[in-house]
Scaffold this active site. Structure first.
Site, mmCIF file in Angstrom:
data_model
loop_
_atom_site.group_PDB
_atom_site.id
_atom_site.type_symbol
_atom_site.label_atom_id
_atom_site.label_comp_id
_atom_site.label_asym_id
_atom_site.label_seq_id
_atom_site.Cartn_x
_atom_site.Cartn_y
_atom_site.Cartn_z
ATOM 1 N N GLU A 1 -3.526 6.989 1.834
ATOM 2 C CA GLU A 1 -3.920 7.234 3.219
ATOM 3 C C GLU A 1 -2.702 7.414 4.133
ATOM 4 O O GLU A 1 -2.630 6.832 5.212
ATOM 5 C CB GLU A 1 -4.827 6.110 3.731
ATOM 6 C CG GLU A 1 -6.126 6.011 2.948
ATOM 7 C CD GLU A 1 -7.123 5.008 3.520
ATOM 8 O OE1 GLU A 1 -6.699 4.010 4.108
ATOM 9 O OE2 GLU A 1 -8.333 5.251 3.365
ATOM 10 N N LYS B 1 0.894 -1.162 0.000
ATOM 11 C CA LYS B 1 0.000 0.000 0.000
ATOM 12 C C LYS B 1 0.933 1.214 0.000
ATOM 13 O O LYS B 1 1.583 1.491 1.013
ATOM 14 C CB LYS B 1 -0.883 -0.024 1.238
ATOM 15 C CG LYS B 1 -1.738 1.223 1.429
ATOM 16 C CD LYS B 1 -2.685 1.069 2.628
ATOM 17 C CE LYS B 1 -3.497 2.327 2.895
ATOM 18 N NZ LYS B 1 -4.452 2.169 4.006
ATOM 19 N N ASP C 1 -14.807 2.253 -1.750
ATOM 20 C CA ASP C 1 -14.202 1.512 -0.641
ATOM 21 C C ASP C 1 -15.144 0.495 -0.002
ATOM 22 O O ASP C 1 -15.709 0.771 1.053
ATOM 23 C CB ASP C 1 -13.716 2.511 0.423
ATOM 24 C CG ASP C 1 -12.847 1.857 1.478
ATOM 25 O OD1 ASP C 1 -12.462 0.696 1.280
ATOM 26 O OD2 ASP C 1 -12.540 2.506 2.480
ATOM 27 N N GLU D 1 -16.404 -4.312 7.363
ATOM 28 C CA GLU D 1 -16.131 -2.954 7.836
ATOM 29 C C GLU D 1 -17.335 -2.031 7.674
ATOM 30 O O GLU D 1 -17.632 -1.227 8.547
ATOM 31 C CB GLU D 1 -14.930 -2.392 7.064
ATOM 32 C CG GLU D 1 -14.658 -0.933 7.365
ATOM 33 C CD GLU D 1 -13.438 -0.391 6.619
ATOM 34 O OE1 GLU D 1 -12.771 -1.145 5.900
ATOM 35 O OE2 GLU D 1 -13.164 0.808 6.775
HETATM 36 O O1 GCW Z 1 -11.350 0.812 3.883
HETATM 37 C C1 GCW Z 1 -10.290 1.605 4.268
HETATM 38 C C2 GCW Z 1 -10.182 1.301 5.713
HETATM 39 C C3 GCW Z 1 -8.780 1.354 6.234
HETATM 40 C C4 GCW Z 1 -7.908 0.478 5.337
HETATM 41 C C5 GCW Z 1 -7.961 1.050 3.932
HETATM 42 C C6 GCW Z 1 -7.189 0.214 2.930
HETATM 43 C C7 GCW Z 1 -6.001 -0.866 5.828
HETATM 44 O O2 GCW Z 1 -11.022 2.163 6.417
HETATM 45 O O3 GCW Z 1 -8.811 0.866 7.533
HETATM 46 O O4 GCW Z 1 -6.594 0.391 5.802
HETATM 47 O O5 GCW Z 1 -9.272 1.072 3.480
HETATM 48 O O6 GCW Z 1 -7.801 -0.631 2.292
HETATM 49 O O7 GCW Z 1 -6.005 0.416 2.782
#
Ligand code: GCW
Length: 680
Positions: free
Chosen positions: A272, A268, A345, A373
């Site tokens: 973020e 990743k 997401d 989630e």
């Molecule tokens: O869905 C979002 C989540 C994060 C996650 C991110 C990702 C691992 O809220 O917690 O981090 O995606 O997929 O990288």
């Protein structure tokens, strides 16, 4: 009366055979009856191979196969990479042949499944080959034992005890995976600590890899792109710095000395807040190729995630495509781009990610989220096979052939590198997943990774028969409930294309009003629903962000035109007047009200259905699921009231009188601040 009898028998350890012993769900779908010593002498399991995987295959049959002799054969005619197998009845025996020991293992589990499901075991002749070469779980497990978005307790990996203590659960976990065809796991969170690459952690990783190997499972690691600087104390982690490449090469060689079948790295990067090649003005391709070079001598892979977005004026749904499509053709052939199923997401419903099919020279894989989630954590019963299949079966029209998402990801430009990943929902809970029915999502993911053409219905039936009981009344009733459960969660949370209107941070419960002064707009619900006095929804047509342009024709036109856009995606692509006439003749507002209510009705129905099966389910699991269904219904009402009362402040229209009245006040709902800490 029956209940009392069952309770007493349970206390005496004398449960009815049909109900099994007291069940805590820890056996998952692997509730095979053990072969007795008397039975064992009556049949022979013959396997001339002694490598650990072939031995596991043999042992499984020795322990659980009740129905006559079996020969396990390696047959070089088979593609040695493919894990495929053939099962035939021949001269009073059953013969499993495969090109690899892993194929024999999958064949053995297939045979056991047939036996368990009461299938016909005479005259067998079946051949299987997996849809994807790499069928992988991604654990979002942290080194401190917590799990990001994990709702089934702490991490299974006991880092502080490893490598000295090997929990028996590691093998149980590996066995469960092998039984459904999963052959790869990423152990740690994509928000990766650099420490996972430190020598002492690599010894722990090696211990896990050693436990999983007899089940045909290879280990991968998520890496932190800044590891050379953070761990190696280099000046930087610039992928074009020769010292950085050298560091990765040395580290990779060190890993392969410990773990010769190590799979590779999941990354990743520049997402973020995670570090990445862009920190040095380099591209994702520069970063991925540098790692690919380090892994290439060992045939290791780089799984590079495409989940990127930044707070900018651009629609978040468009950003990954904009960043990655220009890089098509630049990635080395041991790089696979790991793409989330939808462009935002893991929402209850998203259209497929337009990156699929947009990079013909790049291998792509789908990333699903098995952990819930955005779907009520492990409190809500939501069967995800219909969601997985909706993406896999989506027709992109990207190529003349094979242009469903499944087709594109199975036959990429560099076969046999096809892969699929699911973010795991597994933790330390006795039942592994927190909710008994969440096990079905682990199961369905694995089975679909093996055969993406399986139907949701057949998967639900298989899982129910194996996990609860083959009783046709139970299987028929509950498989219907499971199939309906995905649409139910969409209905009571985010119907008609609504998305991202959940509560900040923990993502549990509704917060369509959510706004943090000065916060990132692309994390705020209003950014996505855009409710105003005229209507609701995100205009992604040419008059808005034009995200539709990222889809191929004719999907682009279908989504762009409000009358041809499927209503399930309506508010994803259009800002729609409250009075807009839906296909059923209702106004958008009325339809929204009816849909939320329908979601609530569905959860109430699930409660009734479950209660009607009380006599057919063991006491512990019956009670636990019943409690969870109560929470789910309560949450569904909460979602309905919150969303309708809030959106009503814009529509100014009444909730149709035939529908249930809200039981909450908007002001009271706005005050709810959950302190949910992911059940860690
Ligand atoms: O869905 C979002 C989540 C994060 C996650 C991110 C990702 C691992 O809220 O917690 O981090 O995606 O997929 O990288």
């Amino acid at each position: 009366m029956a209940k009392v009898a069952r309770y007493i028998m349970c206390l005496m350890g004398l449960l009815l055979p049909s109900l099994g012993h007291a069940e805590d769900g820890s056996q998952l779908w692997l509730r095979y009856a053990k072969v007795t010593a008397d039975e064992a002498v009556l049949r022979k399991i013959h396997c001339p191979f002694t490598d650990p995987v072939a031995r596991t295959a043999t042992e499984e049959l020795q322990n659980y196969w009740h129905k006559g002799n079996v020969d396990l054969l390696l047959d070089k005619k088979w593609d040695t990479q493919a894990d495929g197998y053939r099962i035939r009845s021949m001269g009073g025996k059953t013969v499993i042949s495969a090109g690899t020991s892993a194929g024999l293992l999958y064949g053995a589990f297939h045979l056991l499944r047939l036996q368990q499901l009461g299938g016909n075991l005479q005259g067998l002749d079946l051949t299987e080959k997996p849809s994807y070469a790499l069928r992988m779980l991604n654990h979002w497990d942290n080194l401190d034992g917590t799990v990001e978005r994990g709702y089934a307790g702490h991490s299974l990996w006991k880092w502080d005890e490893l490598p000295a203590v090997i929990s028996p659960r590691y093998r149980e976990y590996a066995r469960a995976n092998a039984s459904i065809g999963i052959n790869a796991v990423v152990l740690n969170n994509v928000n990766a600590s650099p420490l996972i690459l430190r020598d002492d952690y690599l010894e722990k990783v090696k211990a896990l890899a050693d436990s999983f190997r007899p089940y045909g499972i290879r280990v991968f690691l998520s890496i932190n792109f800044s590891a050379p600087a953070l761990l190696g104390k280099l000046e930087n982690s610039d992928p074009l710095n020769p010292a950085v490449l050298r560091w990765w090469k040395d580290k990779t060689s060190e890993i392969y000395q410990q773990i010769p079948d190590f799979g590779g790295f999941l990354v990743k990067a520049n997402s973020e807040g995670q570090p990445g090649p862009q920190d040095y003005g380099r591209t994702h391709a520069d970063g991925a190729n540098m790692l690919a070079a380090a892994l290439r001598p060992y045939s290791g892979l780089v799984l590079w995630r495409a989940f990127v977005y930044n707070p900018s004026a651009e629609d978040r749904a468009k950003q990954a495509y904009q960043e990655f499509v220009p890089l098509d053709g630049q990635f080395d052939d041991n790089v696979i781009l790991q793409v989330k199923n939808g462009p935002i997401d893991f929402q209850p419903r998203e259209p497929y990610n337009p990156l699929f099919g947009a990079m013909p020279q790049t291998s792509q894989m789908v990333e699903f989220q098995i952990t819930q989630e955005y779907l009520g954590f492990s409190n809500h019963l939501v069967f995800l096979a219909p969601l997985f299949k909706e993406t896999l079966d989506a027709q992109t029209y990207a190529q003349a052939h094979a242009s469903t998402v499944a087709g594109l990801t199975q036959q990429g430009p560099h076969p046999p590198m096809s892969a699929i990943a699911g973010v795991a929902n597994i933790g330390q809970d006795r039942n592994w997943c927190g909710h008994h029915f969440a096990q079905a999502n682990w199961y369905a993911f694995g089975r679909l990774a093996w055969d993406s053409s399986l139907s949701s219905d057949s998967l639900a039936r298989e899982w129910l028969s194996a996990t609860f009981s083959p009783d046709p009344a139970l299987v028929t009733t509950l498989s219907q409930l499971m199939i309906d459960s995905r649409e139910a969660v969409v209905n009571y949370m985010m119907p008609l294309g609504l998305h991202h209107i959940f509560a900040f941070e923990h993502h549990y419960g509704p917060e369509p009003w959510g706004d943090i002064p000065g916060g990132r707009p692309d994390w705020m619900p209003w950014y996505y629903h855009n409710a105003d006095s005229l209507g609701i929804g995100f205009d992604r047509t040419p008059s808005g962000s034009n995200a539709v342009a990222q889809y191929h024709s004719p999907i682009r036109e279908q989504f762009a035109n409000i009358s041809s856009c499927p209503e399930k995606y309506l508010l994803w692509f259009h800002h729609v007047p409250w009075t807009y006439r839906m296909k059923n003749g209702q106004s958008l507002w009325d339809n929204l009200c009816y849909t939320y209510q329908h979601g609530v009705d569905q959860t109430r129905h699930f409660q009734q259905v479950w209660d009607s099966l009380e006599e057919k389910v063991d006491i512990q699991r019956f009670g636990e699921v019943r409690s969870k269904l109560k929470i789910q219904t309560r949450d569904a009402v909460w979602w309905r009231d919150a969303c309708l009362l809030y959106f009503q402040t814009f529509s100014k229209m009444p909730i149709p009188v035939t529908l249930e009245r809200p039981i909450h006040d908007l002001d009271e709902l706005k005050k709810i601040k959950l302190e949910l800490k992911h059940h860690n």
